[in-house]
Scaffold this motif. Structure first.
Motif, short mmCIF file in Angstrom:
data_model
loop_
_atom_site.label_atom_id
_atom_site.label_comp_id
_atom_site.label_asym_id
_atom_site.label_seq_id
_atom_site.Cartn_x
_atom_site.Cartn_y
_atom_site.Cartn_z
N GLU A 165 8.75 19.34 -4.75
CA GLU A 165 7.70 18.95 -3.81
C GLU A 165 8.11 17.77 -2.94
OE1 GLU A 165 4.33 18.04 -6.17
OE2 GLU A 165 4.05 20.08 -6.92
N GLY A 166 9.18 17.08 -3.34
CA GLY A 166 9.60 15.88 -2.62
C GLY A 166 8.66 14.72 -2.81
N SER A 167 7.93 14.71 -3.94
CA SER A 167 6.93 13.67 -4.17
C SER A 167 7.44 12.62 -5.16
CB SER A 167 5.63 14.28 -4.70
OG SER A 167 5.85 14.95 -5.93
N ILE A 168 7.13 11.38 -4.89
CA ILE A 168 7.50 10.25 -5.74
C ILE A 168 6.23 9.47 -6.08
CG2 ILE A 168 8.67 8.00 -5.80
CD1 ILE A 168 10.91 9.25 -4.17
N GLY A 171 0.83 -1.18 0.00
CA GLY A 171 0.00 0.00 0.00
C GLY A 171 0.87 1.24 0.00
N ASP A 172 0.25 2.42 -0.11
CA ASP A 172 1.02 3.67 -0.13
C ASP A 172 1.84 3.86 1.14
OD1 ASP A 172 0.01 4.19 -2.61
OD2 ASP A 172 -1.39 5.75 -1.97
N THR A 173 1.25 3.52 2.29
CA THR A 173 1.97 3.67 3.56
C THR A 173 3.20 2.78 3.59
OG1 THR A 173 -0.06 4.24 4.75
CG2 THR A 173 1.81 3.48 6.06
N GLU A 174 3.01 1.52 3.19
CA GLU A 174 4.14 0.58 3.16
C GLU A 174 5.18 1.01 2.14
OE1 GLU A 174 2.10 -3.69 4.08
OE2 GLU A 174 1.36 -2.60 2.33
N LEU A 175 4.72 1.57 1.04
CA LEU A 175 5.64 2.04 0.01
C LEU A 175 6.52 3.17 0.55
CD1 LEU A 175 6.10 1.23 -2.98
CD2 LEU A 175 4.68 3.19 -3.61
N GLY A 176 5.90 4.08 1.29
CA GLY A 176 6.67 5.17 1.89
C GLY A 176 7.68 4.67 2.91
N GLU A 177 7.27 3.68 3.71
CA GLU A 177 8.19 3.10 4.69
C GLU A 177 9.35 2.40 3.98
OE1 GLU A 177 5.56 0.60 6.86
OE2 GLU A 177 4.73 2.24 8.09
N ARG A 178 9.03 1.74 2.88
CA ARG A 178 10.07 1.04 2.13
C ARG A 178 11.07 2.03 1.55
NH1 ARG A 178 9.24 -4.05 0.52
NH2 ARG A 178 10.80 -5.02 -0.83
N ALA A 179 10.56 3.15 1.03
CA ALA A 179 11.43 4.19 0.48
C ALA A 179 12.36 4.74 1.55
CB ALA A 179 10.59 5.30 -0.13
N VAL A 197 5.14 9.27 -1.07
CA VAL A 197 5.42 8.18 -2.01
C VAL A 197 4.09 7.45 -2.21
CG1 VAL A 197 6.79 6.14 -2.53
CG2 VAL A 197 7.75 7.94 -1.08
N ARG A 198 3.66 7.30 -3.45
CA ARG A 198 2.36 6.67 -3.67
C ARG A 198 2.29 6.00 -5.04
NH1 ARG A 198 -1.15 10.35 -6.54
NH2 ARG A 198 -0.08 12.32 -6.95
N TRP A 199 1.33 5.07 -5.14
CA TRP A 199 1.02 4.43 -6.41
C TRP A 199 0.09 5.35 -7.21
CZ3 TRP A 199 3.80 0.33 -7.52
CH2 TRP A 199 4.21 -0.55 -6.50
N VAL A 200 0.24 5.35 -8.53
CA VAL A 200 -0.68 6.08 -9.39
C VAL A 200 -1.07 5.20 -10.57
CG1 VAL A 200 0.15 8.38 -8.77
CG2 VAL A 200 1.24 7.14 -10.65
N THR A 201 -2.22 5.46 -11.14
CA THR A 201 -2.71 4.66 -12.27
C THR A 201 -2.68 5.43 -13.59
OG1 THR A 201 -4.99 5.33 -11.79
CG2 THR A 201 -4.21 3.27 -10.79
#
Length: 210
Positions: free
Chosen positions: A138-141, A96-104, A121-125
């Motif tokens: 923005e520091g966004s991935i 999930g997005d939260t886990e993805l951020g933790e992984r990053a 850090v998030r998934w996008v479609t």
């Protein structure tokens, strides 16, 4: 139904005489199994195939379908790619997005001394022309949903690639030097290049070209 997780050049040039169009040639190949459920890999060649490579499970075997004209080195490479893709599909594990951020955050700490600190850090479609993107201001991935289900080391590579852009904006020597710290960079790039060849997806930035 047979899984068709990837395609691309794979196979070895057959030594047998040429056969009519559409004929199949089979060989049991001593490729190491990637999962406990797989004890053998059988490579089947077809003169009808031009570029596509397909793999699926058949009992305790993995069947890999390749073009007859491909080289032995390409066969070894693509059998590995296909086994990885099948294993990823079968794991059905998505972050999930939260886990993805933790992984990053963990990857940044491990490989970049924690210097890359994304705000999000998030998934996008809506990213069908790239695997990931980064907005340093923005520091966004953002990672493409197409990565979901791929092997973890591939997701980690794309995350590190975008984290590196928080430190170095382009794809120059300094950028690729950062990624050299990750030991699976070349393997992950090979995996993604297979997906590019399979679906006509965007070409990866060439290492050290820019």
């Amino acid at each position: 139904m047979p899984a068709d997780p990837s395609s691309g050049p794979a196979g070895k040039t057959p030594k047998a005489p040429a056969r009519s169009a559409g004929s199949h040639q089979r060989s049991a190949v001593a490729h190491p199994a990637r999962t406990a459920a797989t004890s053998a890999v059988e490579v089947r060649r077809s003169t009808r195939r031009r570029k596509s490579v397909t793999a699926y499970r058949e009992g305790d075997r993995t069947i890999v379908l390749i073009p007859a004209r491909m080289s032995q080195a390409e066969e070894r490479r693509w059998v590995g790619v296909m086994l990885d893709k099948l294993a990823a599909q079968e794991s059905k594990r998505h972050l999930g997005d939260t886990e993805l951020g933790e992984r990053a955050a963990r990857l940044s700490a491990q490989y970049f001394d924690g210097r890359a600190r994304p705000a999000s850090v998030r998934w996008v479609t809506n990213q069908n022309t790239r695997w990931g993107s980064c907005t340093p201001a923005e520091g966004s991935i953002r990672l493409s949903h197409r990565l979901q289900g791929m092997p973890e080391y591939v997701v980690d590579y794309v995350l590190l690639h975008e984290l590196a852009h928080l430190l170095v904006p382009g794809h120059g020597p300094d950028f690729w030097q950062l990624l050299e710290a990750y030991p699976r960079t070349e393997r992950a790039r090979g995996f993604l290049e297979g997906a590019v060849a399979a679906e006509g997806l965007p070409r990866l930035p060439a290492a050290r070209e820019e």
